[in-house]
Design an enzyme around this catalytic site. Structure first.
Site, PDB file in Angstrom:
ATOM      1  CG  ASP A 162     107.440 -19.825 -26.269  1.00  0.00           C
ATOM      2  OD1 ASP A 162     107.206 -21.722 -26.445  1.00  0.00           O
ATOM      3  OD2 ASP A 162     107.297 -19.593 -26.954  1.00  0.00           O
ATOM      4  CG  ASP A 185     107.244 -25.519 -29.249  1.00  0.00           C
ATOM      5  OD1 ASP A 185     107.292 -26.802 -28.868  1.00  0.00           O
ATOM      6  OD2 ASP A 185     106.834 -24.030 -29.931  1.00  0.00           O
TER       7      ASP A 185
END
Length: 325
Positions: A162, A185
């Site tokens: 992230d 991600d």
């Protein structure tokens, strides 16, 4: 006469107390960690900026490591934070999602872990590194954006899971010639973001993007002329998976390393996402760009599909905006 003089002095004193802050002008503010400038911390320079400035103000940050957890608040606009040297001007912090908050049994959670949070609009970052150097103990955001019309030029964004959170739908972001690295991600959220000429480096076998584009928003993430690279241990990486059902991501004119998986995209273990996710590719090259084994629900675009795909069209949401290119 004495009374008149005293009254005059009192008026001058009152006016001086209410005079404009000496920083209420377009001059550049200088920050140096070694104490050779007026400010030693970036946060101190941000604090003296006037709310809702109509002029462009530069905060010039000299080389050094600045361990700061920063917020550019919503009432600040038209600020540029410019580093002296991209690789040696570093803003760093080390929060991660599983840290326990003081006097609170709950962990911090993803969205408080940022090193830099940009709430204001019309903000530019140039020639600087934003890093979350937390150990791999959970999500750890380096850049968290909420403002509109944000520009990032020649910056590095370093982290693991992230790394970049583009946190608000309907906001527009432009990344040019940036380096972005992470594990899982590491570019995620609902904003419309254009990545031009960036290097995207995967550090583990996982997913590059996790868009959560709203259903009524035409564009999410667009990567143009970007290079996808990987660490030696990363050999099987997905281009993306949908954090929300209508995720939109397009890679065009990019070079893919051989770490990109043949199927390209993942449905986040939910077949229903295959009916709604908007995953597209166009004119990519490199060993990972072969589309013969891509998932059937992704789309290989044709030249006719690209005629009107310009930054002007992509960024035309509630108003016209075209970043410096």
């Amino acid at each position: 006469m004495k009374q008149t003089t005293l009254l005059f002095l009192l008026i001058l004193s009152f006016l001086s107390l209410h005079a404009a802050n000496k920083y209420d002008n377009p001059d550049t503010l200088f920050v140096a960690r070694d104490g050779t400038a007026e400010f030693r911390n970036i946060d101190d320079a941000i604090e003296v900026c006037r709310a809702f400035m109509e002029y462009h103000k530069v905060i010039y940050v000299k080389k050094g490591v600045y361990k700061e957890k920063l917020i550019i608040p919503s009432w600040l606009t038209n600020i540029e934070i410019c580093g002296e040297d991209r690789d040696n001007t570093i803003i760093t912090y080390d929060d991660h999602a599983n840290i326990r908050l003081p006097n609170n049994a709950k962990p911090m959670g993803t969205f408080r872990t940022y090193t830099l949070k940009v709430e204001g609009s019309d903000i530019t970052l140039k020639n600087i590194t934003i890093e979350n150097n937390a150990a791999k103990l959970g999500q750890a955001v380096a850049l968290h954006t909420e403002g509109d019309r944000l520009i990032f030029i020649n910056c590095r964004f370093l982290g693991n899971q992230d790394t970049i959170y583009t946190g608000v739908g309907g906001t527009r972001l432009y990344f040019k010639d940036c380096y972005i690295e992470g594990t899982t991600d590491f570019i995620f959220g609902p904003s419309t973001a254009w990545f031009e000429g960036c290097t995207i480096r995967s550090k583990a076998n996982s997913y590059i993007t996790a868009a959560s584009t709203p259903a009524n928003q035409a564009y999410g993430y667009i990567f143009n002329h970007c290079t996808l690279t990987a660490a030696s241990e990363a050999t099987a990486v997905y281009l993306g998976r949908p954090w929300r059902p209508y995720a939109h991501t397009l890679f065009m004119n990019c070079n893919f390393g051989n770490h990109i998986r043949p199927e390209g995209w993942h449905n986040w273990n939910n077949p229903a996402n295959e009916q709604t996710a908007r995953y597209q590719e166009y004119n990519n090259s490199g060993k990972g760009a072969n589309s013969n084994r891509r998932v059937s629900w992704s789309h290989q675009l044709k030249p006719k599909d690209m005629k009107e795909l310009t930054p002007e069209k992509v960024f035309k949401l509630n108003s016209d905006w075209l970043p410096i290119r």
